[in-house]
Design an enzyme around this catalytic site. Sequence first.
Site, PDB file in Angstrom:
ATOM      1  N   SER A  72       0.585  -0.889  -0.369  1.00  0.00           N
ATOM      2  CA  SER A  72      -0.152   0.500  -0.460  1.00  0.00           C
ATOM      3  C   SER A  72       0.474   1.611  -0.138  1.00  0.00           C
ATOM      4  CB  SER A  72      -0.625  -0.292   1.080  1.00  0.00           C
ATOM      5  OG  SER A  72      -2.054  -1.140   1.281  1.00  0.00           O
ATOM      6  N   ASN A 152      -6.291  -9.764  -7.822  1.00  0.00           N
ATOM      7  CA  ASN A 152      -6.119 -10.030  -6.467  1.00  0.00           C
ATOM      8  C   ASN A 152      -7.500 -10.581  -5.863  1.00  0.00           C
ATOM      9  OD1 ASN A 152      -6.152  -6.954  -6.332  1.00  0.00           O
ATOM     10  ND2 ASN A 152      -6.644  -7.259  -4.618  1.00  0.00           N
ATOM     11  N   GLN A 180       0.297  -8.664  -6.324  1.00  0.00           N
ATOM     12  CA  GLN A 180       0.219 -10.502  -6.153  1.00  0.00           C
ATOM     13  C   GLN A 180       1.090 -11.048  -7.102  1.00  0.00           C
ATOM     14  OE1 GLN A 180      -2.545 -11.996  -5.257  1.00  0.00           O
ATOM     15  NE2 GLN A 180      -3.041 -10.579  -4.275  1.00  0.00           N
ATOM     16  N   SER A 200       4.588  -6.415  -2.730  1.00  0.00           N
ATOM     17  CA  SER A 200       4.710  -6.973  -0.967  1.00  0.00           C
ATOM     18  C   SER A 200       5.360  -8.390  -0.308  1.00  0.00           C
ATOM     19  CB  SER A 200       3.513  -6.306  -0.574  1.00  0.00           C
ATOM     20  OG  SER A 200       2.787  -6.612   1.066  1.00  0.00           O
ATOM     21  N   HIS A 202       4.563 -10.049   2.205  1.00  0.00           N
ATOM     22  CA  HIS A 202       3.356 -10.725   3.038  1.00  0.00           C
ATOM     23  C   HIS A 202       2.892 -11.985   1.907  1.00  0.00           C
ATOM     24  CE1 HIS A 202      -0.409  -9.459   3.031  1.00  0.00           C
ATOM     25  NE2 HIS A 202       0.856  -7.830   3.226  1.00  0.00           N
ATOM     26  N   THR A 238      13.551   4.377  10.761  1.00  0.00           N
ATOM     27  CA  THR A 238      14.871   3.254  11.043  1.00  0.00           C
ATOM     28  C   THR A 238      14.287   1.691   9.687  1.00  0.00           C
ATOM     29  OG1 THR A 238      15.576   4.319  12.745  1.00  0.00           O
ATOM     30  CG2 THR A 238      15.624   1.867  12.552  1.00  0.00           C
ATOM     31  N   CYS A 325     -10.174  -6.209   1.770  1.00  0.00           N
ATOM     32  CA  CYS A 325     -10.307  -5.264   2.671  1.00  0.00           C
ATOM     33  C   CYS A 325     -11.202  -4.767   2.083  1.00  0.00           C
ATOM     34  CB  CYS A 325      -9.484  -3.938   1.615  1.00  0.00           C
ATOM     35  SG  CYS A 325      -7.785  -4.967   1.202  1.00  0.00           S
TER      36      CYS A 325
HETATM   37  C1  LIG Z   1      -2.434  -7.023  -0.396  1.00  0.00           C
HETATM   38  C2  LIG Z   1      -1.783  -6.670  -1.993  1.00  0.00           C
HETATM   39  C3  LIG Z   1      -1.523  -4.167  -1.538  1.00  0.00           C
HETATM   40  C4  LIG Z   1      -1.496  -4.363  -0.308  1.00  0.00           C
HETATM   41  O1  LIG Z   1      -0.320  -4.819  -0.035  1.00  0.00           O
HETATM   42  P1  LIG Z   1       0.138  -4.209   1.446  1.00  0.00           P
HETATM   43  O2  LIG Z   1       1.190  -5.019   2.306  1.00  0.00           O
HETATM   44  O3  LIG Z   1      -1.062  -5.059   2.306  1.00  0.00           O
HETATM   45  O4  LIG Z   1       0.068  -2.945   1.727  1.00  0.00           O
HETATM   46  C5  LIG Z   1      -1.867  -3.918  -3.109  1.00  0.00           C
HETATM   47  N1  LIG Z   1      -2.050  -4.612  -3.687  1.00  0.00           N
HETATM   48  C6  LIG Z   1      -3.067  -5.845  -4.069  1.00  0.00           C
HETATM   49  C7  LIG Z   1      -2.905  -6.038  -5.365  1.00  0.00           C
HETATM   50  C8  LIG Z   1      -2.505  -6.372  -3.218  1.00  0.00           C
HETATM   51  O5  LIG Z   1      -2.805  -7.713  -3.278  1.00  0.00           O
END
Ligand SMILES: *Cc1c(COP(=O)(O)O)cnc(C)c1O
Length: 396
Positions: A72, A152, A180, A200, A202, A238, A325
């Site tokens: 994000s 996503n 993604q 991202s 995760h 940091t 979300c």
């Molecule tokens: C999960 C996701 C995000 C947001 O990433 P975060 O690290 O959770 O802020 C943005 N774009 C897409 C396509 C996502 O799947």
Amino acid sequence: MKTIYVDNAATTAMSERAIEAMTPYLKEVYGNPSSLHTVGQVAKEALEDARVRFAKLINADPKEIYFTSGGSEADNQALRSLAFNGLKKGKKHIISTAFEHHAVLHTLKKLEKEGFEVTYLDVGAKGLVSAEQVEKAIRPDTAFVSVMYANNEIGTIQPIREIGAVCKKAGVPFHTDAVQAVGHIPVDVVADNIDMLAVSAHKFHGPKGVGALYCRKGIPLNTFIDGGAQERNRRAGTENIGGIVAMTVALEEACANMQTNAKKMRALRDRLIDALLKIPHSRLNGDRDKRLPGNVNMCFEGIEGEGLLLHLDARGICASSGSACTSGSLDPSHVLLAIGLPHEVAHGSLRISLSENNTDADVDAILKAVPEVVAYLRNMSPVWEDLEKGKKQHLI
Ligand SMILES: *Cc1c(COP(=O)(O)O)cnc(C)c1O
């Protein structure tokens, strides 16, 4: 009861190797990379080593990588910078799509309030935009283009290389939300003609709260978080060293195993799609072929996606109705509306997003549960009764 986790588009479990790589930075190597003493400098070396390794995985230069708090933030910083750069040249037109992630869409909505004009390209019934559409939409006052790499919710993969080529030819900067895609399908910022890209950790078995922004050399990047001089003066705060190291290790692992993982997931995905389509009045959302290896997104007429999810959860199956979300809100998914589904159909959605950790036994369990739950919910649904009695027309 065994938990079957099939919500990997929302987040993934961390890989053991990423946890192992992260731990020393939470214990012994706790220094602040901005400190001049040895403890700090050891952390600094780890940070810069991660940057070199991370950059290589998307074919970027280490100097083009800025670590952020996630996807994000990377999207927000990219869009704000590109808008600002455009404004300086008197360019206030933006091209994007109607089915972007909210990190992009909500930023665009704000930019509209601030005087920008956004063209939202139609993604069609299959959930795909073409380079031709982008080319036609480009104007002399276009500040930038932003099209996501892979969606996503419905998993459709956009022709990013071709879109990038069109933008390059027109001299318009091109941003892509690749959250993604990175770690799941090959992404190469040079070959794909990408100027800015969001990642991202995760979403590929790294930790939450860490990500990266790639910004091509020569494109001015504004600070989004002001403060210290970290990230070459572009992102204060940091650095999350442990997170950054773990993200890098997770991405190295994901890229090394990409083909094997994708092959395994595609087989599971295709079994799910073929069998779920046998449920009467069901449909697959998004193009069948140009889709992420782990994505299944279906609609079942006459039911509510939330009801389906709760019943699946009671059976140990963790799935989603679309985007994490939007869950909790009563509006149907903006992505499903963007591909032209009527509200009543869009409400009955189910997203199953696989990882390489899922098995054939997981798929067996899902294929037993979903048809049973759909039949049960339809049995209780007044809408379904109307459809069956012919008082309402079936839409699927
Ligand atoms: C999960 C996701 C995000 C947001 O990433 P975060 O690290 O959770 O802020 C943005 N774009 C897409 C396509 C996502 O799947």
